[in-house]
Design an enzyme around this catalytic site. Structure first.
Site, PDB file in Angstrom:
ATOM      1  N   CYS B  97       0.808  -1.225   0.000  1.00 32.16           N
ATOM      2  CA  CYS B  97       0.000   0.000   0.000  1.00 32.16           C
ATOM      3  C   CYS B  97       0.847   1.283   0.000  1.00 32.16           C
ATOM      4  O   CYS B  97       1.406   1.638  -1.016  1.00 32.16           O
ATOM      5  CB  CYS B  97      -0.962  -0.036   1.187  1.00 32.16           C
ATOM      6  SG  CYS B  97      -2.340   1.092   1.038  1.00 32.16           S
ATOM      7  N   ARG B 132     -13.905  10.215   0.079  1.00 29.32           N
ATOM      8  CA  ARG B 132     -14.775   9.035   0.149  1.00 29.32           C
ATOM      9  C   ARG B 132     -14.532   8.082  -1.013  1.00 29.32           C
ATOM     10  O   ARG B 132     -14.973   6.948  -0.995  1.00 29.32           O
ATOM     11  CB  ARG B 132     -16.239   9.469   0.167  1.00 29.32           C
ATOM     12  CG  ARG B 132     -16.676   9.945   1.555  1.00 29.32           C
ATOM     13  CD  ARG B 132     -18.011  10.651   1.472  1.00 29.32           C
ATOM     14  NE  ARG B 132     -17.929  11.784   0.559  1.00 29.32           N
ATOM     15  CZ  ARG B 132     -18.934  12.634   0.339  1.00 29.32           C
ATOM     16  NH1 ARG B 132     -20.073  12.470   0.942  1.00 29.32           N
ATOM     17  NH2 ARG B 132     -18.776  13.643  -0.487  1.00 29.32           N
ATOM     18  N   HIS B 198      -3.751  -5.858   1.796  1.00 34.00           N
ATOM     19  CA  HIS B 198      -3.596  -6.079   3.229  1.00 34.00           C
ATOM     20  C   HIS B 198      -4.214  -7.438   3.540  1.00 34.00           C
ATOM     21  O   HIS B 198      -4.682  -8.128   2.652  1.00 34.00           O
ATOM     22  CB  HIS B 198      -4.332  -5.000   4.019  1.00 34.00           C
ATOM     23  CG  HIS B 198      -3.910  -3.611   3.703  1.00 34.00           C
ATOM     24  ND1 HIS B 198      -2.742  -3.082   4.162  1.00 34.00           N
ATOM     25  CD2 HIS B 198      -4.503  -2.629   2.978  1.00 34.00           C
ATOM     26  CE1 HIS B 198      -2.631  -1.825   3.738  1.00 34.00           C
ATOM     27  NE2 HIS B 198      -3.691  -1.523   3.007  1.00 34.00           N
TER      28      HIS B 198
END
Lengths: 446, 251
Positions: B97, B132, B198
């Protein structure tokens, strides 16, 4: 305006009435409908009494229940949401159920558990007298976003808030809210003295290691649990607080603490529980609640509802505790370890919408410290994930039993006798209670 | 005496979102079960001078929040030459990430702030300014490990959209990947895996974990190392539950 408010309340009452008529739970839906139709629907309510709100990642339900219990003990009329329903829509539904057709809410106090992200939404419409903030931990990151984003939302609300702000002074993420409005003289901190199992280094995943004011890494004298402890910033001095309430002489074996020179006995005792009570005590002190009532509540009151709730089956005791994020789970693991002798554990892990779909938080639980845990049963929608996690912490795979079905899991757990602990995350906790009740009550009546 | 793998875990106190440190625990577990040693050194800001990056077998970076990524960007850039040397000499780079993003050309965060990357690779990442708009959810990709197709399962949660990826880590079967609705996920080379996954990544993908370990051990010993198999019963059942659930809902 009057007409709109009138129809808002009327409509809400009708929906709520219909739901009750058909035996449905009106905890959320009426509020949801009103919010959809009218973003200002909360303004339709007429509330003259003080509102006390409790927010934070962990402990909201417990603290809200404790505060409500104490105020009830004084004979006051309380409206509260003891079961959660802590979003804007849930709070609207609660008010609908307790108001007359003119929208008037009659009570002496409103004591409202409020979701962190909904504090600004709800209390920009309702006048808040006291806001209690317990802690900020990483929690359901896929739903809530980063902790920092959440803190900034509450912080923005605090910038213009002039009511009582009761803050955990030992949580750097919470204490910073006290800086948000320098003109608010009603900021009060609570703090708990270093306890027996406090550590010099961080043992569990923590948040907010950096000063919110200047970005320097915070220094800690000690950690109570996670990032809760006595911290200060070597750069700008952030963290120096003079607490309004300070619990001292924490004795977990004795279940006691001292506040304002008096000793109190508590029903349970973990450090985490002590912080909750410290928040409760701060509110009680602020509102001048009789010490006798405080004493009685601390000694006898239990929230249950899956929070340190006990069950018994043929002499085997089980304690169930909700753990919806790493800090909650780490606290429970600590509690299990602090219990002497052999024990078994059930871990129920779901990944429904309200839990967050992401279960990687279980890797922030420190299982390597397991002490005398002789067997682990796992269950829930992600039973295998938690089994893998526990295995890879070094725990013997042969002692792990996976039973995705809850009734099977409970039966498996009680196939042996002895001390048991159950841990369940958010949507798992009520089904786990139900399964435990079915088994312990059903089996013993046979 | 079997070898000991030495890992440099960079910025563990800043890049440790979403249980990413679990990857270290998983590597350590899989080595120790086979009698190998595992040493994890932690790198924190300011350690650049004294750290010999090329002496490690694996360098690991996890995911972090925007705030932390900004705090460490300067420090990371000061290590550029040493990291580049380690990478060229074959040290394995595993990045998740935020760690993935920081090794590219740049990362433009959700506040529009541009954080320069290390530039080890050609890709770059831009996050939507609408906070968002994030790729969030379970993800399954198909990659190739030693000539065989392997499904990698994880969880993605990123606002950054990564572009200009020449050699992706895998093909997306379920989820988003490098961008919304992308066909590809991550970036890979012989000694590089950079991904948004993840979970942590290695928890549900034991074959991938072993692939990384065999690479590192073989390089260390100068000859191919074959790892004895472990009992991955729980992992495999976990995989089949998730694959069944995710790949069937897709249809």
């Amino acid at each position: 305006m009057f007409i709109i408010n009138f129809f808002t309340i009327l409509l809400g009452k009708i929906i709520s009435g219909l739901l009750h008529l058909f035996g449905k739970n009106a905890g959320n839906l009426p509020g949801l409908v009103l919010w959809t139709l009218n973003k200002n629907c909360l303004k339709a309510f007429k509330i003259d009494c003080p509102i006390i709100a409790v927010t934070g990642t962990n402990g909201k339900t417990s603290v809200t229940n404790f505060i409500a219990k104490m105020f009830k003990g004084t004979g006051a009329k309380i409206i509260t949401n003891p079961e959660g329903n802590n979003l804007d829509t849930g709070i609207t539904s609660l008010l609908l159920n307790h108001c007359n057709f003119r929208g008037r809410v009659k009570a002496d106090y409103l004591i409202l558990e409020t979701d962190e992200s909904h504090v600004p939404v709800v209390y920009s419409k309702l006048k808040l007298q006291t806001l209690v903030v317990l802690n900020f931990f990483r929690d359901q990151l896929d739903r809530n976003g980063e902790v920092e984003t959440l803190i900034l939302k509450v912080n923005k609300f605090c910038e213009t808030f002039e009511g009582n702000l009761i803050l955990n002074g030992d949580d750097p993420n919470v204490a910073r809210l006290g800086l948000a409005n320098p003109n608010n003289p009603n900021v009060k901190y609570f703090s708990v003295e270093k306890y027996k199992f406090a550590t010099d280094t961080l043992h569990e995943a923590g948040e907010g290691r950096f000063c919110p004011r200047c970005g320097k890494e915070l220094k800690y004298e000690y950690y109570q649990y996670s990032h809760i402890g006595r911290f200060s910033c070597p750069g700008c001095g952030y963290g120096k607080i003079s607490p309004y309430v300070r619990f001292t002489d924490i004795d977990l074996a004795d279940h006691s603490f001292t506040a304002d020179g008096e000793k109190y006995i508590t029903a349970d005792s973990t450090i985490y529980y002590m912080y909750n009570l410290c928040a409760v005590y701060s509110v009680a002190k602020l509102y001048g609640i009789d010490k006798k009532i405080i004493r009685k509540t601390f000694k006898g009151f239990r929230v249950n509802n899956g929070r340190m709730e006990t069950f018994e089956y043929k002499g085997s005791k089980l304690m169930l505790n909700l753990a919806k994020n790493p800090v909650g789970a780490n606290m429970t693991v600590r509690m299990i370890n602090e219990c002497e002798g052999e024990k078994e554990m059930l871990f129920v892990l779901n990944d429904n919408l309200a839990d967050g779909y992401d279960v990687s938080w279980i890797w922030d639980i420190n299982f390597s410290v397991f002490n005398n845990v002789t067997r682990v049963v796992t269950s829930g929608r992600r039973a295998y994930d938690i089994a893998v996690r526990i295995k890879c912490s070094g725990y013997d795979a042969d002692k792990i039993v996976v039973r995705p079905d809850l009734d099977d899991a409970v039966k498996e757990l009680f196939s042996t006798t002895g001390r048991k602990f159950a841990v369940a995350n958010y949507t798992a906790v009520q089904p786990t209670r139900a399964a435990l009740k079915r088994f312990t009550e059903g089996e013993s009546s046979k | 005496m079997k070898d000991t793998l030495r890992v440099l875990h960079m910025y563990p106190n800043m890049l440790d979102l979403y249980g990413d440190s679990g990857n270290m625990e998983l590597l350590s577990y899989r080595l120790k079960m086979r009698g190998y040693g595992f040493i994890r050194d932690q790198y924190t800001i300011g350690d650049g001078e004294k750290t010999d990056f090329s002496s490690y077998d694996l360098i690991y970076l996890g995911g972090g929040a925007d705030f932390e990524q900004q705090l460490l960007a300067d420090d990371l850039n000061s290590c550029k030459d040493k990291l580049l040397h380690a990478y060229k000499s074959g040290v394995f780079l595993l990045m998740i990430c935020g760690g993935y993003q920081l090794m590219g050309q740049y990362y433009k965060d959700s506040n529009g702030q541009k954080i320069p990357g290390l530039g080890l690779f050609d890709y770059y990442t831009v996050a939507s300014t609408d906070k968002r708009k994030r790729c969030i959810g379970n993800i399954v990709i198909e990659t190739e490990i030693e000539g065989e197709k392997y499904k990698v399962i994880g969880f993605e949660n990123h606002g950054g959209m990564t572009d200009n990826v020449s050699t992706p880590f895998g093909k997306v079967i379920f989820g988003n990947g490098n961008k919304f609705g992308s066909e590809t996920e991550g970036y890979t080379e012989k000694n590089v895996i950079a991904t948004y996954l993840h979970g942590p990544l290695l928890s549900k993908n034991p074959v991938l974990a072993d692939h990384i370990l065999s690479y590192c051990l073989s390089r260390k010993q100068g000859s191919a190392v074959s790892l004895e198999p472990l009992d991955d019963g729980l992992e495999n059942r976990c995989r089949s539950v998730m694959l069944k659930r995710l790949l069937q809902t897709k249809k």
